[in-house]
Design an enzyme around this catalytic site. Structure first.
Site, mmCIF file in Angstrom:
data_model
loop_
_atom_site.group_PDB
_atom_site.id
_atom_site.type_symbol
_atom_site.label_atom_id
_atom_site.label_comp_id
_atom_site.label_asym_id
_atom_site.label_seq_id
_atom_site.Cartn_x
_atom_site.Cartn_y
_atom_site.Cartn_z
ATOM 1 N N ASP A 6 0.747 -1.309 0.016
ATOM 2 C CA ASP A 6 -0.093 0.060 0.343
ATOM 3 C C ASP A 6 0.652 0.945 0.197
ATOM 4 O O ASP A 6 1.871 1.534 0.558
ATOM 5 C CB ASP A 6 -1.026 -0.378 1.188
ATOM 6 C CG ASP A 6 -1.942 1.590 0.848
ATOM 7 O OD1 ASP A 6 -2.840 1.559 0.260
ATOM 8 O OD2 ASP A 6 -1.964 1.857 1.731
ATOM 9 N N SER A 7 0.458 2.558 -0.427
ATOM 10 C CA SER A 7 1.512 3.780 -0.454
ATOM 11 C C SER A 7 1.117 4.129 1.292
ATOM 12 O O SER A 7 2.422 4.730 1.544
ATOM 13 C CB SER A 7 -0.241 5.038 -0.676
ATOM 14 O OG SER A 7 -1.524 5.146 0.380
ATOM 15 N N TYR A 38 -0.371 8.324 -1.688
ATOM 16 C CA TYR A 38 -0.402 8.299 -3.602
ATOM 17 C C TYR A 38 -1.668 8.840 -3.960
ATOM 18 O O TYR A 38 -1.412 9.302 -5.477
ATOM 19 C CB TYR A 38 -0.648 7.109 -3.869
ATOM 20 C CG TYR A 38 0.828 5.747 -3.590
ATOM 21 C CD1 TYR A 38 1.843 6.603 -2.996
ATOM 22 C CD2 TYR A 38 0.722 4.838 -4.388
ATOM 23 C CE1 TYR A 38 3.132 5.849 -3.232
ATOM 24 C CE2 TYR A 38 2.099 3.487 -4.024
ATOM 25 C CZ TYR A 38 2.693 4.360 -3.593
ATOM 26 O OH TYR A 38 4.349 3.385 -3.329
ATOM 27 N N GLY A 39 -2.599 9.206 -3.420
ATOM 28 C CA GLY A 39 -3.983 9.648 -3.899
ATOM 29 C C GLY A 39 -3.586 11.048 -4.382
ATOM 30 O O GLY A 39 -4.759 11.196 -5.472
ATOM 31 N N CYS A 69 -3.395 -1.550 -2.239
ATOM 32 C CA CYS A 69 -4.548 0.495 -2.020
ATOM 33 C C CYS A 69 -4.921 0.714 -3.330
ATOM 34 O O CYS A 69 -4.681 0.334 -4.746
ATOM 35 C CB CYS A 69 -2.660 1.330 -2.423
ATOM 36 S SG CYS A 69 -3.115 3.192 -3.383
ATOM 37 N N ASN A 70 -5.775 1.452 -3.615
ATOM 38 C CA ASN A 70 -6.942 2.018 -4.946
ATOM 39 C C ASN A 70 -6.841 2.408 -5.607
ATOM 40 O O ASN A 70 -6.705 2.320 -6.708
ATOM 41 C CB ASN A 70 -8.116 2.251 -3.898
ATOM 42 C CG ASN A 70 -9.604 1.558 -3.665
ATOM 43 O OD1 ASN A 70 -10.620 0.806 -4.949
ATOM 44 N ND2 ASN A 70 -9.505 0.955 -2.541
ATOM 45 N N GLU A 175 -6.317 9.542 9.603
ATOM 46 C CA GLU A 175 -4.862 9.475 10.410
ATOM 47 C C GLU A 175 -4.328 9.844 11.671
ATOM 48 O O GLU A 175 -3.724 9.815 12.447
ATOM 49 C CB GLU A 175 -3.787 9.304 9.051
ATOM 50 C CG GLU A 175 -3.843 8.545 8.313
ATOM 51 C CD GLU A 175 -2.831 8.050 7.082
ATOM 52 O OE1 GLU A 175 -1.656 9.164 7.880
ATOM 53 O OE2 GLU A 175 -2.690 7.081 6.392
ATOM 54 N N CYS A 207 -11.079 3.302 -1.072
ATOM 55 C CA CYS A 207 -9.318 3.734 -0.532
ATOM 56 C C CYS A 207 -9.260 2.866 0.795
ATOM 57 O O CYS A 207 -10.934 2.294 1.463
ATOM 58 C CB CYS A 207 -9.897 5.401 0.368
ATOM 59 S SG CYS A 207 -8.555 5.470 1.019
ATOM 60 N N THR A 208 -8.068 2.252 1.013
ATOM 61 C CA THR A 208 -7.997 1.554 1.895
ATOM 62 C C THR A 208 -8.874 2.091 3.661
ATOM 63 O O THR A 208 -8.861 1.014 4.067
ATOM 64 C CB THR A 208 -6.804 1.687 2.411
ATOM 65 O OG1 THR A 208 -5.907 2.890 1.774
ATOM 66 C CG2 THR A 208 -5.644 0.592 1.111
ATOM 67 N N HIS A 209 -8.714 3.436 3.887
ATOM 68 C CA HIS A 209 -8.688 4.122 5.313
ATOM 69 C C HIS A 209 -10.467 3.618 5.258
ATOM 70 O O HIS A 209 -10.646 4.016 6.392
ATOM 71 C CB HIS A 209 -8.651 5.919 5.489
ATOM 72 C CG HIS A 209 -7.034 5.444 4.896
ATOM 73 N ND1 HIS A 209 -5.799 4.887 4.560
ATOM 74 C CD2 HIS A 209 -6.556 6.294 6.318
ATOM 75 C CE1 HIS A 209 -5.294 5.379 4.119
ATOM 76 N NE2 HIS A 209 -4.741 6.377 5.844
HETATM 77 N N1 DGL Z 1 -4.433 3.540 0.094
HETATM 78 C C1 DGL Z 1 -4.282 5.089 -0.757
HETATM 79 C C2 DGL Z 1 -5.603 4.168 -1.355
HETATM 80 O O1 DGL Z 1 -6.617 3.117 -1.352
HETATM 81 C C3 DGL Z 1 -5.053 6.271 0.759
HETATM 82 C C4 DGL Z 1 -4.083 6.812 0.893
HETATM 83 C C5 DGL Z 1 -2.706 7.631 -0.183
HETATM 84 O O2 DGL Z 1 -3.817 8.654 -0.927
HETATM 85 O O3 DGL Z 1 -1.716 6.982 -0.613
HETATM 86 O O4 DGL Z 1 -6.218 4.829 -2.649
#
Ligand code: DGL
Length: 285
Positions: A6-7, A38-39, A69-70, A175, A207-209
């Site tokens: 993941d990011s 990454y988003g 990561c999405n 976060e 999104c992962t979060h």
């Molecule tokens: N892990 C990213 C996602 O699922 C969210 C956090 C990021 O923007 O890196 O898109």
């Protein structure tokens, strides 16, 4: 070993589901905390980072890779599948499959980062799965219920509409431990309003979060069936291993897990605890 990247730390929501679906399988996780988020980066840069992340997991002995990561799944999955010679799973496909089964009115909503929403990957995947279903329908096989009803009502295959909403403020709020605070609820309300106006009945948490605020999202959007891509990708992986027993046998199953990050602070450890509900040892590379 199964590798997951993941990011950052958010992908632990996916690791959690993979562990639940495949208990005892050895896992290696990499969170690119030095280069997160990454988003809001360009597709080109995300692809470069994703390739480096996957290569690191291969060096650690990963025989399968899950892109938790999405944003990376959205823009880099095909690229990784071309470059890397092990099975690679992303979170988009299984989420779409579930959403198509869940929707009754054909209106699907997606929330995610800017990279995910701008990529239009969910729209493309929905159209692609729909056309596959149509081909199956020709043989009168396994056509989803909603398409059968649609066919009757409209005399053709039923229309699916996708409404996407970037929700970039949610990741930092979660976060920072603001998941349950009024500020988050108010911002969430603004993000969900356009989707409510479009009467979506199924919402992909792209999104992962977002699984961490699933209850709050559900509370603010009672009518919507929420789709958590982490559950879908874990089930897809499980099914894949059942269909590939040789590969399955070659995976070590000692219940071991290793966690790597590209930058480590006390806050990273706190976030990991928040996501996983337990303390884990994070190794900085
Ligand atoms: N892990 C990213 C996602 O699922 C969210 C956090 C990021 O923007 O890196 O898109």
């Amino acid at each position: 070993m199964i590798g997951i990247f993941d990011s950052g730390i958010g992908g632990l929501t996916v690791l959690k589901e993979v562990k639940r679906a495949l208990p005892g399988y050895d896992l290696v996780y990499f969170g690119d905390t030095a280069r997160l988020p990454y988003g809001n980066k360009s597709a080109e840069l995300i692809r470069q980072y994703a390739l480096e992340d996957a290569e690191f997991l291969l060096e650690q002995g990963a025989q399968i890779i899950v892109v938790a990561c999405n944003s990376a799944s959205a823009v880099a999955l095909d690229f990784l599948q071309e470059k890397i010679n092990v099975p690679i799973f992303g979170v988009i496909k299984p989420a779409v499959k579930e959403a198509l089964q869940a929707t009754k009115n054909g209106r699907i909503g997606v929330i995610g980062t800017r990279a995910t929403v701008n990529s239009k990957v969910y729209e493309r995947e929905i159209m692609s799965q729909l056309s596959e279903s149509k081909e199956e329908a020709v043989d009168d096989l396994k056509i989803p219920a909603f398409m059968r009803q649609g066919k009757k009502a409209a005399g053709g295959s039923r229309k699916i509409e996708v409404f996407s909403q970037a929700a970039p403020l949610l990741v930092p709020l979660i976060e920072e431990g603001y998941a349950k605070k009024g500020e988050t609820k108010r911002i969430l309300k603004r993000y969900l309003l356009p989707l409510k106006m479009k009467q979506v009945d199924t919402l992909i948490l792209g999104c992962t979060h977002y699984p961490l605020i699933k209850d709050i999202i559900q509370d603010k959007f009672r009518r919507a069936k929420l789709i958590d891509p982490a559950l879908g990708v874990a089930q897809e992986l499980k099914k894949f291993l059942q269909q590939n027993p040789e590969l399955d046998r070659s995976l070590s199953k000692r219940g071991q897990e290793k966690f790597f990050v590209s930058d480590l602070t006390e806050h990273t450890e706190d976030i990991a605890r928040l996501f996983l509900g337990r303390k884990v040892k994070l190794n900085k590379i």
